[in-house]
Design a protein around this motif. Sequence first.
Motif, mmCIF file in Angstrom:
data_model
loop_
_atom_site.group_PDB
_atom_site.id
_atom_site.type_symbol
_atom_site.label_atom_id
_atom_site.label_comp_id
_atom_site.label_asym_id
_atom_site.label_seq_id
_atom_site.Cartn_x
_atom_site.Cartn_y
_atom_site.Cartn_z
ATOM 1 N N GLU A 2 98.131 -20.305 129.703
ATOM 2 C CA GLU A 2 97.152 -19.962 128.844
ATOM 3 C C GLU A 2 97.300 -18.402 128.826
ATOM 4 N N ARG A 3 97.120 -17.509 129.739
ATOM 5 C CA ARG A 3 97.437 -16.227 129.854
ATOM 6 C C ARG A 3 98.673 -15.868 129.237
ATOM 7 N N LEU A 4 99.674 -16.286 129.470
ATOM 8 C CA LEU A 4 101.107 -16.108 128.832
ATOM 9 C C LEU A 4 101.028 -16.335 127.227
ATOM 10 N N LEU A 5 100.375 -17.417 126.833
ATOM 11 C CA LEU A 5 100.083 -17.797 125.600
ATOM 12 C C LEU A 5 99.310 -16.706 124.673
ATOM 13 N N GLN A 6 98.386 -16.244 125.244
ATOM 14 C CA GLN A 6 97.423 -15.424 124.739
ATOM 15 C C GLN A 6 97.826 -13.932 124.606
ATOM 16 N N ALA A 20 103.619 -13.293 121.589
ATOM 17 C CA ALA A 20 104.228 -14.469 121.611
ATOM 18 C C ALA A 20 105.434 -14.541 120.661
ATOM 19 N N GLY A 21 106.309 -15.131 120.840
ATOM 20 C CA GLY A 21 107.447 -15.457 119.980
ATOM 21 C C GLY A 21 108.704 -14.523 120.307
ATOM 22 N N VAL A 22 108.621 -13.496 121.198
ATOM 23 C CA VAL A 22 109.675 -12.649 121.488
ATOM 24 C C VAL A 22 110.774 -13.247 122.060
ATOM 25 N N ALA A 23 110.384 -14.477 122.829
ATOM 26 C CA ALA A 23 111.690 -15.164 123.559
ATOM 27 C C ALA A 23 112.181 -16.115 122.780
ATOM 28 N N ASP A 24 111.710 -16.378 121.512
ATOM 29 C CA ASP A 24 112.196 -17.434 120.769
ATOM 30 C C ASP A 24 113.668 -17.191 120.423
ATOM 31 N N ASN A 25 114.238 -15.978 120.400
ATOM 32 C CA ASN A 25 115.655 -15.271 120.251
ATOM 33 C C ASN A 25 116.583 -15.539 121.478
ATOM 34 N N GLN A 44 97.455 -32.004 125.720
ATOM 35 C CA GLN A 44 96.131 -32.397 126.334
ATOM 36 C C GLN A 44 95.143 -31.395 126.687
ATOM 37 N N ASP A 45 95.913 -30.580 127.645
ATOM 38 C CA ASP A 45 95.074 -29.403 128.147
ATOM 39 C C ASP A 45 95.052 -28.171 127.557
ATOM 40 N N LEU A 46 95.915 -27.864 126.697
ATOM 41 C CA LEU A 46 95.953 -26.637 126.060
ATOM 42 C C LEU A 46 95.165 -26.577 124.597
ATOM 43 N N GLY A 47 95.042 -27.681 124.070
ATOM 44 C CA GLY A 47 94.347 -27.724 122.698
ATOM 45 C C GLY A 47 94.964 -27.219 121.672
ATOM 46 N N GLU A 48 94.166 -26.174 120.921
ATOM 47 C CA GLU A 48 95.070 -25.450 119.679
ATOM 48 C C GLU A 48 96.278 -24.764 120.208
ATOM 49 N N LEU A 49 96.401 -24.209 121.454
ATOM 50 C CA LEU A 49 97.120 -23.244 121.757
ATOM 51 C C LEU A 49 98.592 -24.003 121.980
ATOM 52 N N ALA A 50 98.447 -25.309 122.013
ATOM 53 C CA ALA A 50 99.714 -25.992 122.222
ATOM 54 C C ALA A 50 100.602 -26.016 120.620
ATOM 55 N N ASP A 51 99.798 -25.563 119.698
ATOM 56 C CA ASP A 51 100.669 -25.678 118.566
ATOM 57 C C ASP A 51 101.574 -24.259 118.474
ATOM 58 N N GLY A 52 101.391 -23.466 119.261
ATOM 59 C CA GLY A 52 102.112 -22.113 119.475
ATOM 60 C C GLY A 52 103.204 -22.521 120.352
ATOM 61 N N VAL A 53 103.421 -23.551 120.932
ATOM 62 C CA VAL A 53 104.668 -23.758 122.078
ATOM 63 C C VAL A 53 105.727 -24.420 121.540
ATOM 64 N N GLU A 54 106.875 -24.111 121.432
ATOM 65 C CA GLU A 54 108.063 -24.812 121.358
ATOM 66 C C GLU A 54 108.669 -25.239 122.760
ATOM 67 N N LEU A 55 108.433 -26.619 123.030
ATOM 68 C CA LEU A 55 108.891 -27.065 124.588
ATOM 69 C C LEU A 55 110.057 -27.640 124.354
#
Length: 233
Positions: free
Chosen positions: A229-233, A140-145, A22-33
């Motif tokens: 948001e700063r982390l995701l950007q 973004a994505g470095v931590a996925d592994n 709800q709060d992140l909008g389109e940025l939420a698409d890049g988050v695997e929670l």
Amino acid sequence: MRIIVATHNEGKLVEIRRILQQDLGELADGVELVSAGSLGLPDPMETGTTFEENALLKARDVASRTGSPAIADDSGLIVDVLGAAPGILSARWSGVHGDDGANNALLLAQIADIPDAHRTARFRCAAALAVPEGLATTAAGVADNADTTPTAYAIAAQYVQTGDMPGRIIRTPRGEQGFGYDPLFVPDDQPGRTNEHGEPLTSAEMTPAEKNAISHRGKAIAALMPSIERLLQ
């Protein structure tokens, strides 16, 4: 980017996911929670004496174990006539962690003789974000592994915010949504509708969207949102 929610409560994960979407909008698409429980991570001892201390403790523990950023919250019910109890002991008020039925029953018994006018209470939440070394300036994505071995990753940054939801405790549980003390709690802020009996809604009678709009957790995570948001950007 993978962000780990430091919880073994899948209901809390669902609620936090809704708030972020709800709060992140389109940025939420890049988050695997994902939850710490689903990764088999241990539940750290909550040795803090405040909601803020416990939220930071949990977020730091998960981030340092995994190398992924972690969100944690610590929340509970503050009943005025009980001197702010159950507070940080809310989830284990009856002596067994997470036994919602027993916790609710004990609370009702403890304030059974208290007049309705003095059954005021509030839910309070502290939400924390812990960022491991390197992620604040890494794509973004470095931590996925990241794995779940107990390697101690250094913490580069941490943030914590709080939110309150004031209301009152009723005498009989109502509603099937939510968890914890939600069926006993009528928030002061209401969504503009009543239940089928014309009564103000408990947290457990509200839709997820209605509850998130006024909830202590929603307010705390919304206050934390600029850091996320700063982390995701």
